[in-house]
Structure formats: structure tokens, C-alpha cells
Design an enzyme around this catalytic site. Sequence first.
Site, PDB file in Angstrom:
ATOM      1  N   GLY A   8      32.673  92.354 151.377  1.00 46.82           N
ATOM      2  CA  GLY A   8      34.029  92.125 150.885  1.00 46.82           C
ATOM      3  C   GLY A   8      34.075  91.946 149.380  1.00 46.82           C
ATOM      4  O   GLY A   8      34.755  91.053 148.871  1.00 46.82           O
ATOM      5  N   SER A  10      35.263  94.012 147.030  1.00 50.21           N
ATOM      6  CA  SER A  10      36.196  94.871 146.301  1.00 50.21           C
ATOM      7  C   SER A  10      37.269  94.111 145.542  1.00 50.21           C
ATOM      8  O   SER A  10      37.890  94.655 144.624  1.00 50.21           O
ATOM      9  CB  SER A  10      36.861  95.867 147.262  1.00 50.21           C
ATOM     10  OG  SER A  10      37.623  95.175 148.246  1.00 50.21           O
ATOM     11  N   GLY A  12      39.209  89.798 144.863  1.00 51.59           N
ATOM     12  CA  GLY A  12      39.226  88.368 145.132  1.00 51.59           C
ATOM     13  C   GLY A  12      37.891  87.686 144.900  1.00 51.59           C
ATOM     14  O   GLY A  12      37.204  87.915 143.895  1.00 51.59           O
ATOM     15  N   SER A 124      33.158  79.992 153.941  1.00 49.58           N
ATOM     16  CA  SER A 124      33.993  79.327 154.931  1.00 49.58           C
ATOM     17  C   SER A 124      35.263  78.844 154.243  1.00 49.58           C
ATOM     18  O   SER A 124      35.848  79.555 153.417  1.00 49.58           O
ATOM     19  CB  SER A 124      33.225  78.176 155.584  1.00 49.58           C
ATOM     20  OG  SER A 124      33.992  77.570 156.598  1.00 49.58           O
ATOM     21  N   TYR A 138      43.229  81.213 161.690  1.00 48.15           N
ATOM     22  CA  TYR A 138      42.223  81.323 160.631  1.00 48.15           C
ATOM     23  C   TYR A 138      41.242  80.158 160.713  1.00 48.15           C
ATOM     24  O   TYR A 138      40.028  80.344 160.636  1.00 48.15           O
ATOM     25  CB  TYR A 138      42.927  81.341 159.280  1.00 48.15           C
ATOM     26  CG  TYR A 138      42.008  81.285 158.080  1.00 48.15           C
ATOM     27  CD1 TYR A 138      41.329  82.411 157.648  1.00 48.15           C
ATOM     28  CD2 TYR A 138      41.846  80.094 157.364  1.00 48.15           C
ATOM     29  CE1 TYR A 138      40.499  82.366 156.537  1.00 48.15           C
ATOM     30  CE2 TYR A 138      41.017  80.043 156.254  1.00 48.15           C
ATOM     31  CZ  TYR A 138      40.347  81.178 155.837  1.00 48.15           C
ATOM     32  OH  TYR A 138      39.523  81.126 154.744  1.00 48.15           O
ATOM     33  N   LYS A 142      36.998  79.958 161.248  1.00 47.81           N
ATOM     34  CA  LYS A 142      36.083  79.278 160.327  1.00 47.81           C
ATOM     35  C   LYS A 142      35.352  78.130 161.032  1.00 47.81           C
ATOM     36  O   LYS A 142      34.190  77.853 160.709  1.00 47.81           O
ATOM     37  CB  LYS A 142      36.851  78.776 159.103  1.00 47.81           C
ATOM     38  CG  LYS A 142      37.429  79.895 158.239  1.00 47.81           C
ATOM     39  CD  LYS A 142      36.344  80.851 157.747  1.00 47.81           C
ATOM     40  CE  LYS A 142      36.904  81.877 156.770  1.00 47.81           C
ATOM     41  NZ  LYS A 142      35.875  82.822 156.285  1.00 47.81           N
TER      42      LYS A 142
END
Length: 256
Positions: A8, A10, A12, A124, A138, A142
Site C-alpha cells: 500500500g 502508493s 498516504g 494497526s 474497521y 484491526k
Amino acid sequence: MARVLITGASRGIGKGVATALHEQGHEVIATARSVSMLDDLPAAQKLQLDVTDQASVDQALAEAGHIDVLLSNAGATVRAPLETIPLTALSDLFELNTFGALRVAQGVLPQMRRRGTGQLIFMSSVQGRYVIPLIGAYGATKHALEALAETLAIETRHFGVSVHVVQPPAVASGGAERAQVHLDDTNPYRPLLDRLGPFRAAPVSVQEVADAVTATIAEGDKAPFRIPVGENAEAVLTARKAAPDTAPFLAAHLDW
């Protein structure tokens, strides 16, 4: 310097961490579902990797080769009450946030175990320790991720692999704005959304999360298992730990 694979990467948090690690001299293997989204990212290697697809994971790890550290960062969130959330949306969220993280960890662990060294870092959230209504799906992913990570920490310690979970609160990364929302004005839980303002602390920056990750890599197996990011995260997790288990955390403080 370490060779670090980031899922992930790409945008943020993933992009911020990749940039910070590159600047410190680490060898970054940046991955994303669409490799074209990595074009402007400084990295030694850029690979297509969809954590929900076993063939994609296998191919990416074969191309990556030697990996010292895995930063399992790929994830998403959903806004919906549990009564009305589509179960397909919940299943997809677990597949990405939880099973996807374990899928990549399973792929890198054999080489770490053979070498007798390695580091798994899972992104997390403070919601890995408590839940916020309407974001409970969500939080559940987690919670499950932290249970898996804690188990891995025990199981892999014998082989020289250290495991850590990074726990930021809300992050100014754009992730919340990209969340799927299953909560229109006709939903009976819609008024609850307006009551959540006091429980939404100012977000931490992507840089603060990146600093926590780079420190964890620098400390290696001396780094703690759970790593809260920012004073707010530390405060709320301390309050959660001290709260009695006779009622859900936050319930007594929420006028609903």
C-alpha cells in the site's frame, strides 16, 4: 541499512514511510495494486502487489527477493452501523486489512526464518484496542490483526523474527475521505454520527507515523510490540486499559 517491503505504498502512510526510509538510506521495495501509482516514489524496486490475491503476492515476493523488513500497510476503512452494513463489504474489509496482511507475512516468513532474522511491522490503529461506533467494522479488522500479530510475535521469536504493531489515531492521510460509506440520511443510526465529534481527536500527520516506523526499524528487536503514535493515542489507550470491563469503552461517555 535494511531492505524494506511496503504494501500500500502508493499514497498516504505507505508513501510517506517509503519516502522517509529512502531518505535514511534504506532500500525500499514499494508495492501497490497499480504499479503506475508508484511512478513518483523514490524506491529501489516498484512492484505490483494486491494483498488480497495469492498469485499476486507470490509473484511480487519472488521478484522482490531478499526482504529484511515487511511493513504491512495496505488497508481501508468503512463507515456503517453493524446492523445495516452489507456483509460483502465487511468480508472485503477483512480480506484486505486482516487476511491480506497475514497472506504477505506468510510469504516473507520462510526466508526470515531461514536467516534467523527479520522484522514484521503491521500498521494497526488505536481501534485495534477499542471501537468507535459506526467505524466498528474497521475496528474489528484491526482487533483481529493485532491478535494475529501477537500470536506471530510468540511463534516467530524463536526464529529471530520480531513483530510490532503501530497504533496511530486518525491520520491526515486522506484515508477517511476515501472510506466506503453505508449510512444515508434514512438510516436509523444516522443521528449517532453527529454525536461522535468529541471522540474525533485532531489527526496525527503522516510524518509522525513515518517517524514511528523508522524508529521501530532502527531499534529492531528492541522495539516494543505495540507502538502508539502521538500523545492522543497514548492517552486514549491508557484510558482504555484502565477502564472497567463492566461496560463497553466509550459507552458511558456517549449520549446515545
